[in-house]
Design a protein around this motif. Structure first.
Motif, mmCIF file in Angstrom:
data_model
loop_
_atom_site.group_PDB
_atom_site.id
_atom_site.type_symbol
_atom_site.label_atom_id
_atom_site.label_comp_id
_atom_site.label_asym_id
_atom_site.label_seq_id
_atom_site.Cartn_x
_atom_site.Cartn_y
_atom_site.Cartn_z
ATOM 1 N N VAL A 1 26.644 0.056 4.165
ATOM 2 C CA VAL A 1 26.213 1.182 3.319
ATOM 3 C C VAL A 1 24.757 1.533 3.611
ATOM 4 C CG1 VAL A 1 25.962 2.037 0.968
ATOM 5 C CG2 VAL A 1 27.814 0.433 1.517
ATOM 6 N N TYR A 2 24.542 2.777 4.027
ATOM 7 C CA TYR A 2 23.204 3.306 4.290
ATOM 8 C C TYR A 2 22.830 4.258 3.150
ATOM 9 C CZ TYR A 2 23.845 2.132 9.331
ATOM 10 O OH TYR A 2 24.064 1.520 10.534
ATOM 11 N N PRO A 3 22.003 3.833 2.190
ATOM 12 C CA PRO A 3 21.568 4.768 1.144
ATOM 13 C C PRO A 3 20.298 5.526 1.565
ATOM 14 C CG PRO A 3 20.940 2.521 0.572
ATOM 15 C CD PRO A 3 21.577 2.465 1.930
ATOM 16 N N ILE A 4 20.282 6.803 1.320
ATOM 17 C CA ILE A 4 19.087 7.615 1.584
ATOM 18 C C ILE A 4 18.757 8.387 0.315
ATOM 19 C CG2 ILE A 4 18.054 9.420 2.995
ATOM 20 C CD1 ILE A 4 20.095 8.882 5.128
ATOM 21 N N LEU A 5 17.567 8.171 -0.221
ATOM 22 C CA LEU A 5 17.147 8.882 -1.424
ATOM 23 C C LEU A 5 16.023 9.842 -1.056
ATOM 24 C CD1 LEU A 5 17.391 9.353 -4.433
ATOM 25 C CD2 LEU A 5 15.802 7.452 -4.819
ATOM 26 N N SER A 6 16.344 11.137 -1.080
ATOM 27 C CA SER A 6 15.345 12.158 -0.780
ATOM 28 C C SER A 6 15.349 13.205 -1.882
ATOM 29 C CB SER A 6 15.633 12.810 0.584
ATOM 30 O OG SER A 6 16.888 13.471 0.567
ATOM 31 N N HIS A 7 14.344 14.065 -1.859
ATOM 32 C CA HIS A 7 14.200 15.094 -2.889
ATOM 33 C C HIS A 7 13.915 16.445 -2.227
ATOM 34 C CE1 HIS A 7 13.874 11.666 -5.607
ATOM 35 N NE2 HIS A 7 12.924 11.206 -4.822
ATOM 36 N N THR A 8 14.359 17.506 -2.879
ATOM 37 C CA THR A 8 14.152 18.851 -2.357
ATOM 38 C C THR A 8 12.815 19.408 -2.840
ATOM 39 O OG1 THR A 8 16.531 19.281 -2.356
ATOM 40 C CG2 THR A 8 15.081 21.195 -2.285
ATOM 41 N N LEU A 9 12.053 19.959 -1.908
ATOM 42 C CA LEU A 9 10.801 20.621 -2.260
ATOM 43 C C LEU A 9 11.126 22.074 -2.592
ATOM 44 C CD1 LEU A 9 7.751 20.163 -2.479
ATOM 45 C CD2 LEU A 9 7.549 20.891 -0.086
ATOM 46 N N LEU A 10 11.050 22.412 -3.871
ATOM 47 C CA LEU A 10 11.464 23.729 -4.341
ATOM 48 C C LEU A 10 10.457 24.813 -3.949
ATOM 49 C CD1 LEU A 10 12.668 22.668 -7.910
ATOM 50 C CD2 LEU A 10 14.030 22.884 -5.812
ATOM 51 N N ASP A 11 10.887 26.057 -4.058
ATOM 52 C CA ASP A 11 10.030 27.186 -3.663
ATOM 53 C C ASP A 11 8.757 27.278 -4.495
ATOM 54 O OD1 ASP A 11 11.853 27.929 -1.725
ATOM 55 O OD2 ASP A 11 12.932 29.313 -3.046
ATOM 56 N N SER B 1 19.564 21.792 4.231
ATOM 57 C CA SER B 1 19.261 22.807 3.218
ATOM 58 C C SER B 1 18.263 23.819 3.757
ATOM 59 C CB SER B 1 18.686 22.146 1.960
ATOM 60 O OG SER B 1 17.375 21.661 2.209
ATOM 61 N N GLU B 2 17.920 24.794 2.934
ATOM 62 C CA GLU B 2 16.957 25.824 3.324
ATOM 63 C C GLU B 2 15.548 25.493 2.862
ATOM 64 O OE1 GLU B 2 18.410 29.519 1.840
ATOM 65 O OE2 GLU B 2 20.144 29.580 3.199
ATOM 66 N N ASN B 3 15.391 24.349 2.205
ATOM 67 C CA ASN B 3 14.077 23.898 1.745
ATOM 68 C C ASN B 3 13.719 22.583 2.415
ATOM 69 O OD1 ASN B 3 15.346 25.528 -0.638
ATOM 70 N ND2 ASN B 3 13.161 25.518 -1.087
ATOM 71 N N ASP B 4 12.426 22.285 2.456
ATOM 72 C CA ASP B 4 11.993 21.000 2.988
ATOM 73 C C ASP B 4 12.489 19.873 2.081
ATOM 74 O OD1 ASP B 4 10.712 22.407 4.934
ATOM 75 O OD2 ASP B 4 8.678 22.062 4.160
ATOM 76 N N LYS B 5 12.699 18.708 2.689
ATOM 77 C CA LYS B 5 13.050 17.509 1.938
ATOM 78 C C LYS B 5 11.895 16.518 2.042
ATOM 79 C CE LYS B 5 17.600 18.060 0.901
ATOM 80 N NZ LYS B 5 18.239 17.797 -0.402
ATOM 81 N N ILE B 6 11.712 15.732 0.986
ATOM 82 C CA ILE B 6 10.669 14.707 1.029
ATOM 83 C C ILE B 6 11.292 13.353 0.686
ATOM 84 C CG2 ILE B 6 8.931 16.410 0.411
ATOM 85 C CD1 ILE B 6 9.514 13.684 -2.064
ATOM 86 N N MET B 7 10.617 12.305 1.175
ATOM 87 C CA MET B 7 11.098 10.953 0.926
ATOM 88 C C MET B 7 9.914 10.029 0.653
ATOM 89 S SD MET B 7 13.196 8.355 3.488
ATOM 90 C CE MET B 7 14.605 9.422 3.731
ATOM 91 N N TYR B 8 10.095 9.094 -0.280
ATOM 92 C CA TYR B 8 9.132 8.034 -0.538
ATOM 93 C C TYR B 8 9.702 6.717 -0.020
ATOM 94 C CZ TYR B 8 7.044 11.309 -3.930
ATOM 95 O OH TYR B 8 6.475 12.406 -4.533
ATOM 96 N N LYS B 9 8.918 5.994 0.749
ATOM 97 C CA LYS B 9 9.384 4.684 1.228
ATOM 98 C C LYS B 9 9.726 3.755 0.070
ATOM 99 C CE LYS B 9 7.240 3.981 5.768
ATOM 100 N NZ LYS B 9 6.235 3.171 6.506
ATOM 101 N N GLU B 10 8.908 3.822 -0.962
ATOM 102 C CA GLU B 10 9.055 2.888 -2.075
ATOM 103 C C GLU B 10 10.395 3.035 -2.799
ATOM 104 O OE1 GLU B 10 6.572 4.980 -1.613
ATOM 105 O OE2 GLU B 10 4.937 3.639 -0.981
#
Length: 225
Positions: free
Chosen positions: A153-163, A64-73
């Motif tokens: 199955v490899y699940p990855i849960l990340s979130h987009t850091l909005l502008d 994407s054009e924005n940073d992504k963030i991830m929490y280990k938990e």
């Protein structure tokens, strides 16, 4: 100590088929991908009974054009789904405890200020790997050739850091799924080079294979001396 070295070298040597690796395919090619909500799909061809599948890694990609963030938990570790429980048995060797570990490359993304892991736009990293000498093992396979027997199955849960600095929260992981099929004894699949990850790292794999051969040679010399 000698027994531990012997067991490790034998296990590493048994990974010789691990870098048959994965070919990315359309998720519409098999209904099992929809059943397990797969977003990105791969084919790892056929596996014989007693096969080991190890030296596994997974890649986190931010296209994407924005940073992504991830929490280990929030992360769930990858797992092998048995697709034919009446005729197939999978196990984890040595066992399931601490099978996966985060990579130093991933740990370097940690932000002390925000208390999360930040992947900049347009980048990708290997974020997760199976520990050395840990593997999935196909203990029993009594199915016909080319039947579905396992789905990693490899699940990855990340979130987009909005502008505006807020997070685009999502509860749905991105599932990368690798399909395994059964093989008749002595059957060897045609190997297609992988187009993308998850896969075993070739440099790491060959290094370990050479290590296993060296260890094996040393053990032979020790026994014959």
């Amino acid at each position: 100590m000698f027994k531990k070295i012997l067991a490790t070298s034998l296990l590493l040597a048994s990974f010789s088929s691990s870098y048959a690796a994965t070919t990315e395919i359309e998720c519409s090619t098999d209904p099992v991908f929809a059943e397990y909500s797969c977003n990105q799909c791969f084919d790892w061809w056929i596996k014989e009974e007693w096969a080991y599948i190890g030296l596994l890694t997974d890649v986190w990609t931010n296209s994407s054009e924005n940073d992504k963030i991830m929490y280990k938990e929030q992360q769930e570790m990858p797992e092998m789904v048995n697709l034919n429980t009446s005729k197939v048995e999978w196990s984890q060797t040595p066992d399931a405890k601490d099978f996966w570990e985060f990579t130093p490359e991933f740990e370097a993304l940690f932000s002390e200020e925000q208390d999360w892991y930040v992947l900049p736009a347009g980048q990708s990293i290997t974020w997760l790997k199976s520990k050395l000498s840990y593997a999935f093992k196909l203990d029993r396979s009594e199915t016909a050739s080319w039947e579905n027997i396992g789905l990693l199955v490899y699940p990855i849960l990340s979130h987009t850091l909005l502008d505006n600095g807020e997070l685009g929260m999502s509860n749905a992981p991105h599932n990368e799924c690798v399909l395994f099929k059964s093989a008749a004894a002595g059957e060897t699949p045609k190997v297609t080079p992988p187009k993308t990850l998850p896969q075993t790292g070739p440099a790491e794999f060959f290094l370990l294979l050479i290590l296993a051969m060296i260890l094996g040679f040393g053990i032979v010399r020790f026994k014959n001396s």
